[in-house]
Design a protein around this motif. Structure first.
Motif, PDB file in Angstrom:
ATOM      1  N   VAL A 140      10.347   3.751   7.338  1.00 18.10           N
ATOM      2  CA  VAL A 140       9.813   3.420   5.625  1.00 18.10           C
ATOM      3  C   VAL A 140       8.800   4.407   5.290  1.00 18.10           C
ATOM      4  CG1 VAL A 140       8.582   1.747   4.406  1.00 18.10           C
ATOM      5  CG2 VAL A 140      10.165   0.941   6.191  1.00 18.10           C
ATOM      6  N   THR A 141       8.871   4.911   3.862  1.00 17.07           N
ATOM      7  CA  THR A 141       7.809   5.537   3.565  1.00 17.07           C
ATOM      8  C   THR A 141       7.202   4.799   2.315  1.00 17.07           C
ATOM      9  OG1 THR A 141       7.018   7.773   2.612  1.00 17.07           O
ATOM     10  CG2 THR A 141       9.167   7.129   1.950  1.00 17.07           C
ATOM     11  N   TYR A 142       6.115   5.084   1.802  1.00 18.64           N
ATOM     12  CA  TYR A 142       5.238   4.198   1.216  1.00 18.64           C
ATOM     13  C   TYR A 142       4.853   5.096  -0.130  1.00 18.64           C
ATOM     14  CZ  TYR A 142       1.564   1.218  -1.301  1.00 18.64           C
ATOM     15  OH  TYR A 142       1.163   0.678  -2.244  1.00 18.64           O
ATOM     16  N   HIS A 143       5.083   4.599  -1.176  1.00 19.41           N
ATOM     17  CA  HIS A 143       4.698   5.171  -2.640  1.00 19.41           C
ATOM     18  C   HIS A 143       3.741   4.349  -3.058  1.00 19.41           C
ATOM     19  CE1 HIS A 143       4.355   6.704  -6.589  1.00 19.41           C
ATOM     20  NE2 HIS A 143       4.837   5.475  -7.251  1.00 19.41           N
ATOM     21  N   PRO A 144       2.289   4.756  -3.230  1.00 18.66           N
ATOM     22  CA  PRO A 144       1.128   4.073  -3.828  1.00 18.66           C
ATOM     23  C   PRO A 144       1.150   4.285  -5.514  1.00 18.66           C
ATOM     24  CG  PRO A 144       0.436   5.921  -2.833  1.00 18.66           C
ATOM     25  CD  PRO A 144       1.964   5.945  -2.632  1.00 18.66           C
ATOM     26  N   SER A 145       1.638   3.315  -6.054  1.00 19.36           N
ATOM     27  CA  SER A 145       1.789   3.596  -7.758  1.00 19.36           C
ATOM     28  C   SER A 145       0.284   4.055  -8.369  1.00 19.36           C
ATOM     29  CB  SER A 145       2.325   2.263  -8.397  1.00 19.36           C
ATOM     30  OG  SER A 145       1.189   1.178  -8.563  1.00 19.36           O
ATOM     31  N   CYS A 146       0.552   4.608  -9.212  1.00 17.28           N
ATOM     32  CA  CYS A 146      -0.903   4.901  -9.926  1.00 17.28           C
ATOM     33  C   CYS A 146      -1.659   3.891 -10.512  1.00 17.28           C
ATOM     34  CB  CYS A 146      -0.521   5.514 -11.404  1.00 17.28           C
ATOM     35  SG  CYS A 146       0.175   7.170 -11.134  1.00 17.28           S
ATOM     36  N   HIS A 147      -0.966   2.830 -10.786  1.00 20.96           N
ATOM     37  CA  HIS A 147      -1.585   1.419 -11.275  1.00 20.96           C
ATOM     38  C   HIS A 147      -2.131   0.893  -9.895  1.00 20.96           C
ATOM     39  CE1 HIS A 147      -2.413  -2.146 -13.714  1.00 20.96           C
ATOM     40  NE2 HIS A 147      -1.918  -2.894 -12.962  1.00 20.96           N
ATOM     41  N   GLY A 148      -1.737   0.610  -8.822  1.00 20.58           N
ATOM     42  CA  GLY A 148      -2.389   0.030  -7.606  1.00 20.58           C
ATOM     43  C   GLY A 148      -3.511   1.057  -7.174  1.00 20.58           C
ATOM     44  N   LEU A 149      -3.116   2.494  -7.381  1.00 24.54           N
ATOM     45  CA  LEU A 149      -4.434   3.326  -6.783  1.00 24.54           C
ATOM     46  C   LEU A 149      -5.526   3.251  -7.789  1.00 24.54           C
ATOM     47  CD1 LEU A 149      -2.211   6.396  -5.883  1.00 24.54           C
ATOM     48  CD2 LEU A 149      -3.792   5.261  -4.193  1.00 24.54           C
ATOM     49  N   ARG A 150      -5.391   3.499  -9.148  1.00 24.36           N
ATOM     50  CA  ARG A 150      -6.346   3.726  -9.966  1.00 24.36           C
ATOM     51  C   ARG A 150      -6.783   2.457 -10.694  1.00 24.36           C
ATOM     52  NH1 ARG A 150      -2.959   7.592  -9.443  1.00 24.36           N
ATOM     53  NH2 ARG A 150      -3.475   9.635  -8.858  1.00 24.36           N
ATOM     54  N   MET A 151      -5.886   1.473 -10.832  1.00 19.70           N
ATOM     55  CA  MET A 151      -6.398   0.367 -11.912  1.00 19.70           C
ATOM     56  C   MET A 151      -6.491  -0.827 -11.074  1.00 19.70           C
ATOM     57  SD  MET A 151      -6.306   1.093 -15.055  1.00 19.70           S
ATOM     58  CE  MET A 151      -6.452  -0.492 -15.825  1.00 19.70           C
ATOM     59  N   LEU A 152      -6.002  -0.982  -9.887  1.00 23.49           N
ATOM     60  CA  LEU A 152      -6.313  -2.187  -9.087  1.00 23.49           C
ATOM     61  C   LEU A 152      -7.038  -1.805  -7.960  1.00 23.49           C
ATOM     62  CD1 LEU A 152      -2.762  -3.700  -9.087  1.00 23.49           C
ATOM     63  CD2 LEU A 152      -4.482  -4.542 -10.344  1.00 23.49           C
ATOM     64  N   GLY A 153      -7.244  -0.475  -7.714  1.00 20.66           N
ATOM     65  CA  GLY A 153      -8.126  -0.014  -6.431  1.00 20.66           C
ATOM     66  C   GLY A 153      -7.508  -0.592  -5.070  1.00 20.66           C
ATOM     67  N   LEU A 154      -6.273  -0.497  -4.905  1.00 22.45           N
ATOM     68  CA  LEU A 154      -5.664  -1.302  -3.611  1.00 22.45           C
ATOM     69  C   LEU A 154      -6.048  -0.737  -2.230  1.00 22.45           C
ATOM     70  CD1 LEU A 154      -1.994  -2.326  -4.858  1.00 22.45           C
ATOM     71  CD2 LEU A 154      -4.141  -3.767  -4.933  1.00 22.45           C
ATOM     72  N   GLY A 155      -6.405   0.720  -2.454  1.00 21.54           N
ATOM     73  CA  GLY A 155      -6.738   1.333  -1.274  1.00 21.54           C
ATOM     74  C   GLY A 155      -5.819   1.349  -0.227  1.00 21.54           C
ATOM     75  N   ASP A 156      -6.006   1.070   1.020  1.00 17.07           N
ATOM     76  CA  ASP A 156      -5.113   1.079   2.254  1.00 17.07           C
ATOM     77  C   ASP A 156      -4.833  -0.246   2.577  1.00 17.07           C
ATOM     78  OD1 ASP A 156      -7.502  -0.130   3.293  1.00 17.07           O
ATOM     79  OD2 ASP A 156      -7.419   0.760   5.226  1.00 17.07           O
ATOM     80  N   ARG A 157      -4.925  -1.339   1.778  1.00 15.84           N
ATOM     81  CA  ARG A 157      -4.367  -2.639   2.097  1.00 15.84           C
ATOM     82  C   ARG A 157      -2.924  -2.588   2.141  1.00 15.84           C
ATOM     83  NH1 ARG A 157      -7.900  -3.447  -2.404  1.00 15.84           N
ATOM     84  NH2 ARG A 157      -9.688  -4.699  -1.770  1.00 15.84           N
ATOM     85  N   PRO A 158      -1.983  -2.121   1.364  1.00 14.99           N
ATOM     86  CA  PRO A 158      -0.564  -1.910   1.521  1.00 14.99           C
ATOM     87  C   PRO A 158      -0.239  -1.497   3.011  1.00 14.99           C
ATOM     88  CG  PRO A 158      -1.035  -1.269  -0.637  1.00 14.99           C
ATOM     89  CD  PRO A 158      -2.387  -1.329   0.010  1.00 14.99           C
ATOM     90  N   ARG A 159      -0.771  -0.174   2.978  1.00 12.65           N
ATOM     91  CA  ARG A 159      -0.539   0.522   4.409  1.00 12.65           C
ATOM     92  C   ARG A 159      -0.796  -0.370   5.607  1.00 12.65           C
ATOM     93  NH1 ARG A 159       0.775   5.527   4.805  1.00 12.65           N
ATOM     94  NH2 ARG A 159       0.212   5.677   6.495  1.00 12.65           N
ATOM     95  N   ARG A 160      -2.114  -1.149   5.726  1.00 16.12           N
ATOM     96  CA  ARG A 160      -2.356  -1.967   6.631  1.00 16.12           C
ATOM     97  C   ARG A 160      -1.412  -2.956   7.024  1.00 16.12           C
ATOM     98  NH1 ARG A 160      -8.292  -3.324   4.855  1.00 16.12           N
ATOM     99  NH2 ARG A 160      -7.950  -4.780   6.742  1.00 16.12           N
ATOM    100  N   LEU A 161      -0.712  -3.647   5.813  1.00 14.63           N
ATOM    101  CA  LEU A 161       0.154  -4.543   5.949  1.00 14.63           C
ATOM    102  C   LEU A 161       1.267  -3.986   6.420  1.00 14.63           C
ATOM    103  CD1 LEU A 161      -0.569  -6.124   2.620  1.00 14.63           C
ATOM    104  CD2 LEU A 161      -0.639  -7.474   4.808  1.00 14.63           C
ATOM    105  N   LEU A 162       1.866  -3.050   6.153  1.00 16.34           N
ATOM    106  CA  LEU A 162       3.167  -2.145   6.480  1.00 16.34           C
ATOM    107  C   LEU A 162       3.038  -1.869   8.107  1.00 16.34           C
ATOM    108  CD1 LEU A 162       4.098  -0.021   3.523  1.00 16.34           C
ATOM    109  CD2 LEU A 162       5.290  -1.822   4.515  1.00 16.34           C
ATOM    110  N   GLU A 163       1.674  -1.341   8.574  1.00 12.23           N
ATOM    111  CA  GLU A 163       1.547  -0.933   9.861  1.00 12.23           C
ATOM    112  C   GLU A 163       1.629  -2.060  10.694  1.00 12.23           C
ATOM    113  OE1 GLU A 163      -2.183   1.227   9.506  1.00 12.23           O
ATOM    114  OE2 GLU A 163      -1.457   3.127   8.820  1.00 12.23           O
ATOM    115  N   ALA A 164       1.373  -3.254  10.450  1.00 10.77           N
ATOM    116  CA  ALA A 164       1.334  -4.408  11.047  1.00 10.77           C
ATOM    117  C   ALA A 164       2.789  -4.928  11.294  1.00 10.77           C
ATOM    118  CB  ALA A 164       0.595  -5.216  10.739  1.00 10.77           C
ATOM    119  N   VAL A 165       3.777  -4.539  10.644  1.00  9.14           N
ATOM    120  CA  VAL A 165       5.001  -4.943  10.609  1.00  9.14           C
ATOM    121  C   VAL A 165       6.048  -4.541  11.820  1.00  9.14           C
ATOM    122  CG1 VAL A 165       7.562  -4.880   9.481  1.00  9.14           C
ATOM    123  CG2 VAL A 165       5.356  -5.220   8.112  1.00  9.14           C
ATOM    124  N   LYS A 166       6.393  -5.649  12.743  1.00 11.83           N
ATOM    125  CA  LYS A 166       6.975  -5.138  13.931  1.00 11.83           C
ATOM    126  C   LYS A 166       8.331  -4.221  13.674  1.00 11.83           C
ATOM    127  CE  LYS A 166       4.880  -9.295  16.132  1.00 11.83           C
ATOM    128  NZ  LYS A 166       4.137  -9.171  15.005  1.00 11.83           N
TER     129      LYS A 166
END
Length: 161
Positions: free
Chosen positions: A48-74
């Motif tokens: 899997v590759t992850y695309h962080p949206s502009c909205h998620g990056l800039r407006m919501l400030g999601l940071g590394d949360r999505p990546r941390r969740l993906l990294e924990a998926v078995k």
């Protein structure tokens, strides 16, 4: 801010929406910050590759949360997306007002995504996924888009087959 505007106009709907803001969370923000969870027990044995949206990056400030969740998926192999922070070109009305630029930006994102060899291009923004997924389908590309929530909910070997 929104609250002063709502009170100044006496706009009941605006006041109601202002009261919702502090109680509303984006999915990854809710899981990581509110529940304190990064491993949701998902199983997704795919590259899997992850695309962080502009909205998620800039407006919501999601940071590394999505990546941390993906990294924990078995079973999931997360691969870096070149130019990950570059816009996919959708941007709401931007795609309607600037279709040629939007298509070119999407083509760049698709090129980068396909270069990873990932089976899935994942994101947390449905508009990006719709834009990029449509481009992938029109190219009959060997990659599909999935929302992050679909991966986090997965316990099956082939949930999107």
């Amino acid at each position: 801010g929104g609250k002063a505007r709502a009170e100044g106009r006496g706009d009941t709907l605006a006041q109601a929406s202002d009261s919702l803001v502090p109680r509303t969370y984006e999915l990854t923000e809710f899981l990581v910050d509110v529940l304190g969870v990064t491993d949701v027990g998902a199983y997704f044995p795919h590259k899997v590759t992850y695309h962080p949206s502009c909205h998620g990056l800039r407006m919501l400030g999601l940071g590394d949360r999505p990546r941390r969740l993906l990294e924990a998926v078995k079973g999931l192999e997360l691969v870096e997306l070149p130019g990950a922070e570059e816009c996919c070109g959708f941007g709401g009305t931007f795609a309607v007002k600037n279709p040629d630029v939007s298509t070119a930006m999407g083509a760049d994102k698709i090129h980068n995504s396909l270069s990873t060899g990932a089976e899935v291009l994942c994101g947390a923004d449905n508009s990006c996924l719709m834009h990029l997924g449509g481009m992938l389908r029109r190219q009959d590309a060997p990659q599909r888009t999935l929302h992050l929530a679909e991966i986090l909910a997965s316990t099956e070997e082939e949930p999107y087959a």
